[in-house]
Design a protein around this motif. Sequence first.
Motif, PDB file in Angstrom:
ATOM      1  N   MET A   1      26.939  39.219  32.765  1.00 36.22           N
ATOM      2  CA  MET A   1      25.887  38.862  31.841  1.00 36.22           C
ATOM      3  C   MET A   1      26.407  39.074  30.430  1.00 36.22           C
ATOM      4  N   MET A   2      25.935  38.430  29.304  1.00 34.35           N
ATOM      5  CA  MET A   2      26.711  38.107  28.145  1.00 34.35           C
ATOM      6  C   MET A   2      25.593  38.325  27.219  1.00 34.35           C
ATOM      7  N   LYS A   3      26.256  38.877  26.164  1.00 33.44           N
ATOM      8  CA  LYS A   3      25.288  38.915  24.744  1.00 33.44           C
ATOM      9  C   LYS A   3      25.309  37.664  23.991  1.00 33.44           C
ATOM     10  N   ILE A   4      24.250  37.383  23.114  1.00 36.83           N
ATOM     11  CA  ILE A   4      24.104  36.207  22.617  1.00 36.83           C
ATOM     12  C   ILE A   4      25.282  35.883  21.758  1.00 36.83           C
ATOM     13  N   GLY A   5      26.099  36.820  21.100  1.00 32.10           N
ATOM     14  CA  GLY A   5      27.107  36.423  20.180  1.00 32.10           C
ATOM     15  C   GLY A   5      28.303  36.097  21.077  1.00 32.10           C
ATOM     16  N   GLN A   6      28.370  36.739  22.313  1.00 30.80           N
ATOM     17  CA  GLN A   6      29.470  36.225  23.436  1.00 30.80           C
ATOM     18  C   GLN A   6      29.413  34.797  23.738  1.00 30.80           C
TER      19      GLN A   6
ATOM     20  N   SER B   1      25.124  28.233  16.194  1.00 34.03           N
ATOM     21  CA  SER B   1      24.882  29.626  15.696  1.00 34.03           C
ATOM     22  C   SER B   1      23.823  30.243  16.401  1.00 34.03           C
ATOM     23  N   ILE B   2      23.762  31.625  16.340  1.00 29.48           N
ATOM     24  CA  ILE B   2      22.868  32.413  17.164  1.00 29.48           C
ATOM     25  C   ILE B   2      21.353  31.924  16.865  1.00 29.48           C
ATOM     26  N   SER B   3      21.076  31.469  15.687  1.00 33.51           N
ATOM     27  CA  SER B   3      19.622  31.158  15.452  1.00 33.51           C
ATOM     28  C   SER B   3      19.426  29.648  16.438  1.00 33.51           C
ATOM     29  N   LYS B   4      20.435  28.938  16.620  1.00 34.99           N
ATOM     30  CA  LYS B   4      20.162  27.617  17.304  1.00 34.99           C
ATOM     31  C   LYS B   4      20.077  28.005  18.770  1.00 34.99           C
ATOM     32  N   VAL B   5      20.684  29.056  19.261  1.00 38.93           N
ATOM     33  CA  VAL B   5      20.604  29.450  20.681  1.00 38.93           C
ATOM     34  C   VAL B   5      19.110  30.053  20.868  1.00 38.93           C
ATOM     35  N   ARG B   6      18.783  30.863  19.784  1.00 35.18           N
ATOM     36  CA  ARG B   6      17.352  31.163  20.099  1.00 35.18           C
ATOM     37  C   ARG B   6      16.268  30.243  19.973  1.00 35.18           C
ATOM     38  N   TYR B   7      16.518  29.251  19.047  1.00 31.83           N
ATOM     39  CA  TYR B   7      15.648  28.033  19.030  1.00 31.83           C
ATOM     40  C   TYR B   7      15.547  27.420  20.259  1.00 31.83           C
TER      41      TYR B   7
ATOM     42  N   HIS C   1      17.781  37.020  30.671  1.00 35.42           N
ATOM     43  CA  HIS C   1      17.449  38.031  31.212  1.00 35.42           C
ATOM     44  C   HIS C   1      16.918  39.330  29.948  1.00 35.42           C
ATOM     45  N   ARG C   2      16.041  40.000  29.980  1.00 39.49           N
ATOM     46  CA  ARG C   2      15.949  41.056  29.168  1.00 39.49           C
ATOM     47  C   ARG C   2      16.050  42.353  29.867  1.00 39.49           C
ATOM     48  N   VAL C   3      17.003  43.120  29.101  1.00 39.57           N
ATOM     49  CA  VAL C   3      17.406  44.371  29.548  1.00 39.57           C
ATOM     50  C   VAL C   3      16.339  45.219  29.164  1.00 39.57           C
ATOM     51  N   GLY C   4      16.374  46.688  29.270  1.00 39.86           N
ATOM     52  CA  GLY C   4      15.471  47.826  29.415  1.00 39.86           C
ATOM     53  C   GLY C   4      15.071  48.055  27.772  1.00 39.86           C
ATOM     54  N   ASN C   5      16.104  47.837  27.073  1.00 36.33           N
ATOM     55  CA  ASN C   5      15.928  47.852  25.319  1.00 36.33           C
ATOM     56  C   ASN C   5      15.124  46.690  24.862  1.00 36.33           C
ATOM     57  N   GLY C   6      15.019  45.766  25.571  1.00 41.14           N
ATOM     58  CA  GLY C   6      14.372  44.481  25.122  1.00 41.14           C
ATOM     59  C   GLY C   6      15.512  43.437  24.565  1.00 41.14           C
ATOM     60  N   TYR C   7      16.842  43.609  24.609  1.00 45.07           N
ATOM     61  CA  TYR C   7      17.674  42.630  24.408  1.00 45.07           C
ATOM     62  C   TYR C   7      17.975  41.765  25.216  1.00 45.07           C
ATOM     63  N   ARG C   8      18.339  40.485  25.032  1.00 41.20           N
ATOM     64  CA  ARG C   8      18.583  39.230  25.888  1.00 41.20           C
ATOM     65  C   ARG C   8      20.151  39.451  26.511  1.00 41.20           C
TER      66      ARG C   8
ATOM     67  N   TYR D   1      22.352  36.913  28.667  1.00 42.32           N
ATOM     68  CA  TYR D   1      22.725  35.389  29.130  1.00 42.32           C
ATOM     69  C   TYR D   1      23.700  35.378  30.541  1.00 42.32           C
ATOM     70  N   SER D   2      23.205  34.774  31.396  1.00 45.98           N
ATOM     71  CA  SER D   2      24.130  34.444  32.455  1.00 45.98           C
ATOM     72  C   SER D   2      25.074  33.200  32.506  1.00 45.98           C
ATOM     73  N   GLN D   3      25.772  33.099  33.536  1.00 48.85           N
ATOM     74  CA  GLN D   3      26.645  31.853  33.288  1.00 48.85           C
ATOM     75  C   GLN D   3      25.911  30.540  33.491  1.00 48.85           C
ATOM     76  N   ALA D   4      24.639  30.610  34.147  1.00 46.71           N
ATOM     77  CA  ALA D   4      23.798  29.326  34.318  1.00 46.71           C
ATOM     78  C   ALA D   4      23.456  29.245  32.923  1.00 46.71           C
ATOM     79  N   ASP D   5      22.895  29.956  32.372  1.00 42.81           N
ATOM     80  CA  ASP D   5      22.431  30.072  30.738  1.00 42.81           C
ATOM     81  C   ASP D   5      23.158  29.334  30.018  1.00 42.81           C
ATOM     82  N   LEU D   6      24.527  29.633  30.152  1.00 40.50           N
ATOM     83  CA  LEU D   6      25.796  29.016  29.354  1.00 40.50           C
ATOM     84  C   LEU D   6      25.901  27.880  29.804  1.00 40.50           C
ATOM     85  N   GLU D   7      25.908  27.293  30.875  1.00 38.08           N
ATOM     86  CA  GLU D   7      26.126  25.978  31.395  1.00 38.08           C
ATOM     87  C   GLU D   7      24.899  25.077  30.927  1.00 38.08           C
ATOM     88  N   ARG D   8      23.592  25.801  31.110  1.00 35.96           N
ATOM     89  CA  ARG D   8      22.581  24.765  30.362  1.00 35.96           C
ATOM     90  C   ARG D   8      22.607  24.700  29.067  1.00 35.96           C
TER      91      ARG D   8
END
Length: 217
Positions: free
Chosen positions: A1-6, A19-25, A35-42, A44-51
């Motif tokens: 699992m990766m952070k949005i910056g990664q 940019s990060i905003s583009k990914v969020r868009y 996926h959302r972890v306990g603290n609410g942070y996103r 990202y899986s390898q599948a998300d990356l490929e999509r």
Amino acid sequence: MMKIGQVVDLLKVEFPALSISKVRYLEGEGLISPHRVGNGYRRYSQADLERLRYALAVQRDEYLPLHVIRERLARLDTDADAPAPQPIARVVARDGKIVDDGPMDLEALLAHSGASESQIEELVSIGLVSPDVRGRYSQQNLRTVRLALEITRKGVPLRNLRAVRASAEREADTIDQAVAPRRSRSRSAGEETARELAELVADLHTILLRRAVDSLG
């Protein structure tokens, strides 16, 4: 699992403007579901990356609106027999070198687009494609020619595409007026907002065009 910056760092090699905003868009448009972890942070899986990689590639190379990309991804999700996304065809010069992002001369443009010289001349005259000062054509010009020829095969004369160009220019003026204040403060922020607005306007244009066409029948 990766952070949005990664995720952004991994994809920036292929898509420098990402940019990060583009990914969020794109997430907000339903193209990925991190996926959302306990603290609410996103996360990202390898599948998300490929999509994301696929969505960004077809936006760049095929100029597809987001709703079409979303439909393609949905088909892949639900249909095990759906064909996998094919890589974008690469243009090869006469010397055998790959010229994905480089300009090409008229001979290469004719060979890779299937257009005739008279068709290219007409597209230039109505402002849909334009060579650089050396008479060479960009990859964007190649994609434009292919789209124009496909439209022509459906029965629309090339000369009528002048109206499509004029419509795009009017929409660009609307976007420019909206982002001008941001651009004066930060050029990069203004350009990013302009790209995001262009995607939204393209989606809206597609919906309105389909509605108008449906009303004809």
